[in-house]
Structure formats: structure tokens, C-alpha cells
Design a protein around this motif. Structure first.
Motif, PDB file in Angstrom:
ATOM      1  N   ALA A  63       8.619 -25.207 -49.553  1.00 57.17           N
ATOM      2  CA  ALA A  63       8.232 -23.739 -50.073  1.00 57.17           C
ATOM      3  C   ALA A  63       9.091 -22.710 -49.583  1.00 57.17           C
ATOM      4  CB  ALA A  63       6.750 -23.628 -49.863  1.00 57.17           C
ATOM      5  N   GLU A  64       9.175 -21.601 -50.270  1.00 53.27           N
ATOM      6  CA  GLU A  64      10.227 -20.517 -49.656  1.00 53.27           C
ATOM      7  C   GLU A  64       9.445 -19.467 -49.012  1.00 53.27           C
ATOM      8  OE1 GLU A  64      13.375 -17.386 -51.985  1.00 53.27           O
ATOM      9  OE2 GLU A  64      12.602 -19.241 -52.997  1.00 53.27           O
ATOM     10  N   HIS A  65       8.426 -19.398 -49.644  1.00 50.01           N
ATOM     11  CA  HIS A  65       7.688 -18.042 -48.991  1.00 50.01           C
ATOM     12  C   HIS A  65       6.275 -18.413 -48.233  1.00 50.01           C
ATOM     13  CE1 HIS A  65       9.832 -15.327 -51.693  1.00 50.01           C
ATOM     14  NE2 HIS A  65       9.688 -16.318 -52.629  1.00 50.01           N
ATOM     15  N   CYS A  66       5.990 -19.689 -47.939  1.00 46.04           N
ATOM     16  CA  CYS A  66       5.170 -20.249 -47.048  1.00 46.04           C
ATOM     17  C   CYS A  66       5.237 -21.472 -46.297  1.00 46.04           C
ATOM     18  CB  CYS A  66       3.537 -20.106 -47.957  1.00 46.04           C
ATOM     19  SG  CYS A  66       3.726 -20.981 -49.465  1.00 46.04           S
ATOM     20  N   TYR A  67       4.582 -21.752 -45.520  1.00 48.69           N
ATOM     21  CA  TYR A  67       4.660 -22.857 -44.750  1.00 48.69           C
ATOM     22  C   TYR A  67       3.310 -23.641 -44.194  1.00 48.69           C
ATOM     23  CZ  TYR A  67       4.311 -20.328 -40.093  1.00 48.69           C
ATOM     24  OH  TYR A  67       3.612 -19.847 -39.096  1.00 48.69           O
ATOM     25  N   LEU A  68       3.220 -24.655 -43.737  1.00 49.93           N
ATOM     26  CA  LEU A  68       2.140 -25.420 -43.203  1.00 49.93           C
ATOM     27  C   LEU A  68       1.747 -24.892 -41.816  1.00 49.93           C
ATOM     28  CD1 LEU A  68      -0.446 -26.903 -43.410  1.00 49.93           C
ATOM     29  CD2 LEU A  68       0.928 -29.028 -42.853  1.00 49.93           C
ATOM     30  N   ALA A  69       1.126 -24.076 -41.265  1.00 50.66           N
ATOM     31  CA  ALA A  69       0.917 -23.431 -40.120  1.00 50.66           C
ATOM     32  C   ALA A  69      -0.243 -24.035 -39.657  1.00 50.66           C
ATOM     33  CB  ALA A  69       0.747 -21.876 -40.225  1.00 50.66           C
ATOM     34  N   GLY A  70      -1.366 -24.470 -40.227  1.00 54.92           N
ATOM     35  CA  GLY A  70      -2.383 -24.899 -39.177  1.00 54.92           C
ATOM     36  C   GLY A  70      -3.539 -25.919 -40.228  1.00 54.92           C
ATOM     37  N   ILE A  71      -4.263 -26.585 -39.635  1.00 55.79           N
ATOM     38  CA  ILE A  71      -5.064 -27.588 -40.148  1.00 55.79           C
ATOM     39  C   ILE A  71      -6.520 -27.231 -39.826  1.00 55.79           C
ATOM     40  CG2 ILE A  71      -3.349 -29.377 -40.806  1.00 55.79           C
ATOM     41  CD1 ILE A  71      -4.048 -30.796 -38.339  1.00 55.79           C
ATOM     42  N   VAL A  72      -7.483 -27.794 -40.656  1.00 59.89           N
ATOM     43  CA  VAL A  72      -8.775 -27.854 -40.321  1.00 59.89           C
ATOM     44  C   VAL A  72      -9.318 -29.240 -40.851  1.00 59.89           C
ATOM     45  CG1 VAL A  72     -11.222 -26.816 -40.512  1.00 59.89           C
ATOM     46  CG2 VAL A  72      -9.028 -25.442 -40.752  1.00 59.89           C
TER      47      VAL A  72
END
Length: 378
Positions: A63-72
Motif C-alpha cells: 500500500a502507498e498510503h497506509c501500512y500494517l502498524a499493529g495487531i489485535v
């Protein structure tokens, strides 16, 4: 309908049982601060099932505008695996009990709820109260009332809301919308959409558990049929009638197996939809005054394929639909661009779902729909 907590879900699912308690956490509200158009927004995935692992996480890599930052997640072994695979710091890993503390984590801007349908409302509301923008996987909830509660919570918290309608960001979908809007082949006269697959294997899966899913094929693949009937006409339906069929009652004990529905649109336009957990179906057909357009396959993850009556091929370079969907929402947050799948769209579709179930219950009776004030068409 009783609600089921994620803790109970994790414990009971392997036993083929459903819990009944709804978590009642009281998250803290938190503002996000100013958005910068060149900043990648951090997304936390809530629920690490097959859709998150197979589609959403890989989409976020590109993705260009977002990324995987966290998980639940409620599974420690999954947390360790994901932290290693996606370089997620420990402070961005949550479980379902401490989820509300995500409010103080500035690295996470968006929470994507990817849980069984009956848990959508709870975790979307908790995410909104934590001051995070929300993506709610489809269907938005198990009732119109829950949709209203999610929308209200996001409005009160001042956060953005989107439904996980990946097809709304797909170029094939938008080409059909263009053909309809521009009347390339004249006005639309008839539309038909089929979406289904054959469910095999585990009869204890959550999609076959009414308490978790809120319904069967209609609440899963059927939402795609409803959506494509609407963007295939460019109008909201004004009435619907429906029928349910079951050929494997021993397997589909708790949820609907196959459903057909007929929709009436303004100007006499007719729509038909079919959805099933016991038949492979993947097609959209639009009939116009002077021709037709078809997508086949239509609803899967791609690559898709299309054609028109004058011999033209509908074809685009393949890109992850999930990547496009999440990038579109991130751009909406950052720049105010169009939100292609707002909460009101999810609510509209749930109104139609409830009308379809009501029609089936009343022997196929035609149920009028008043969607004129929804403000959402395709």
C-alpha cells in the motif's frame, strides 16, 4: 440476538459451541491530531484469521498510503508469528481485553475490525471511542440497529468510518458504473448477479453458526450480489421479494444455504440475485437498451474478466483489491477524497438484507423499501 465475546469465541469455537457474553469495555476517547497528506497511516488488524493473513496483511505491504502498524489477537502464538513476519513492535500488539488502551498509541490511526459478524458492532464502537478511524469488514453488522450504533459512535468520536467493500475500489466495478452512468449502451433494463461457493469441511465454522454470523450465504456472499445489483443499475431498489432453498439441511442446520431475490428499481428496471454456500456462482450481467456488459468472474479477489456485447474486453492490470480499498480510505482521511464505502452504505445493505429475510419468512411477499433518503446509490 445474544452477543459473543472474543474471549468466549476463542475458547468455545473448537468445541462447536457459542458464547453469549458481550464485552463491556469502556475505552477512552483520544484525538488523532493533524493529518499529513504524505504520511502513511498505521492500521491495526483486529482478528488474524484467513482474510487478514491471506489478503489484508499482504495488501498492506504494497500500500502507498497506509501500512500494517499493529495487531489485535487472542492467540499468543499468532502474535509472535506476526510480529516476526511484519516487524511489528511489541507495544503495537493487543489482545481483546486490553484493546481499549490502543487509544494512547499514536502509531495506530485506523482500526480494521475483521471478526465474526456479531462482534463488529462492539469492536467498531470501542475503536471509535479510542479515537481511531474505523474500517468494518462486511457485512457491517447483524442488524440495522447495530449499524446505527456504529455510525453514531463514529460521529460522536469525530472519526471516519468505512465498510470493507473491496469491490468499490476495483477498476472492473468502476467500469460497470461508468457504462451505466454514461449510458454507453442506453438505459439499463435488467441486472443479474450471482455470488456463492460450495462450503465443505468443518461444519463448526463460525459462518455456519447463526449466533456468530447473523445469517448464512446472504450475510456473506449475498452482500456482493446486493451491491452489484445496485451499482449495475445506478439506483437503489424500491422493493424486494425472496425465496430460500436448502438441499443439505444436515450441514446447514443453523444458517441459510441458498437464496434468490428479485428487486424492483425505479423506471421499471428489474434485478435478480442469487447467493449460496452450496453452489459456485461468480457473475454480473447488465442488460441495456442497446447491448449488454458482463463480468465473469466478478466477485473474487481477481484477476477478474469482463466483456460487452460489441466485442470489447473489460480488462485491467491486476492489483490487490484490499490494497486499493485501504489506500482509498487512507486517502479519504488524509485529503478528504471520496469515501467509497461509508457506513451509510453498510446500513443500506443491511436494510435490504433484513427485508429479504422478512420476505422469506412471509412466503416470498414483496417488501417495499424506502431508501430514497439514504444518500447512497452505488
Amino acid at each position: 440476538m445474544s452477543k459473543i465475546s472474543r474471549r468466549t469465541f476463542n475458547k468455545k469455537l473448537t468445541q462447536g459451541m457459542a458464547g453469549t457474553a458481550l464485552l463491556s469495555g469502556m475505552p477512552l476517547a483520544c484525538g488523532m491530531g493533524a493529518e499529513q497528506s504524505d504520511k502513511k497511516l498505521g492500521i491495526a488488524l483486529v482478528g488474524l484469521g484467513s482474510y487478514s493473513s491471506g489478503q489484508l496483511a499482504p495488501g498492506l505491504v504494497d500500500a502507498e498510503h497506509c501500512y500494517l502498524a499493529g495487531i489485535v489477537t487472542g492467540t499468543p502464538s499468532k502474535a509472535s508469528q506476526w510480529m516476526k513476519q511484519y516487524n511489528i513492535p511489541k507495544e503495537n500488539v493487543y489482545n481483546y481485553e486490553n484493546f481499549d488502551t490502543i487509544a494512547t498509541n499514536d502509531a495506530i490511526d485506523i482500526v480494521y475490525v475483521v471478526l465474526p459478524n456479531s462482534m463488529h458492532a462492539e469492536f467498531c464502537i470501542r475503536a471509535a471511542k479510542a479515537g481511531k478511524h474505523v474500517i468494518c469488514e462486511k457485512p457491517m453488522a447483524v442488524s440495522v440497529a447495530e449499524c446505527d450504533a456504529i455510525i453514531e459512535a463514529c460521529e460522536e468520536a469525530g472519526v471516519k468510518l468505512s465498510v470493507g467493500y473491496r469491490m468499490q475500489s476495483d477498476p472492473y466495478t468502476n467500469e460497470i458504473k461508468r457504462l451505466v452512468k454514461d449510458k454507453v449502451y442506453g438505459s439499463i433494463q435488467y441486472v443479474s448477479s450471482d455470488a456463492g461457493y460450495i462450503s465443505r469441511g468443518n461444519p463448526g465454522q463460525w459462518r455456519l453458526n447463526y449466533a456468530l454470523s447473523g445469517g448464512g450465504a446472504l450475510m456473506n456472499m449475498g452482500v456482493y450480489s446486493i451491491q452489484s445489483n445496485i451499482y449495475g443499475t445506478g439506483m437503489n431498489p424500491i422493493s424486494v421479494s425472496a425465496q430460500e432453498f436448502s438441499t443439505r439441511p444436515d450441514y446447514f442446520k443453523d444458517t441459510d444455504e441458498s437464496i434468490t431475490a428479485q428487486m424492483e428499481f425505479p423506471n421499471g428496471v428489474v434485478g435478480h440475485m442469487f447467493t449460496s454456500h452450496n453452489a459456485n456462482a461468480n457473475r454480473l450481467f447488465c442488460s441495456f437498451e442497446r447491448g449488454w456488459a458482463e463480468l465473469n468472474p466478478c466477485h473474487n479477489y481477481g484477476p477478474l474478466n469482463g466483456r460487452t456485447s460489441d466485442g470489447k474486453e473489460i480488462s485491467f492490470p491486476h492489483k490487490s483489491q484490499q490494497m486499493l480499498q485501504m489506500d482509498d480510505f487512507a486517502k479519504h482521511i488524509k485529503t478528504g477524497s471520496t469515501n467509497f464505502a461509508p457506513g451509510e452504505m453498510g446500513k443500506r445493505d443491511m436494510i435490504i438484507v433484513e427485508a429479504i429475510y422478512r420476505s422469506i419468512k412471509e412466503g416470498g411477499k414483496t417488501i417495499p423499501l424506502d431508501l430514497g433518503t439514504m444518500g447512497i446509490v452505488s
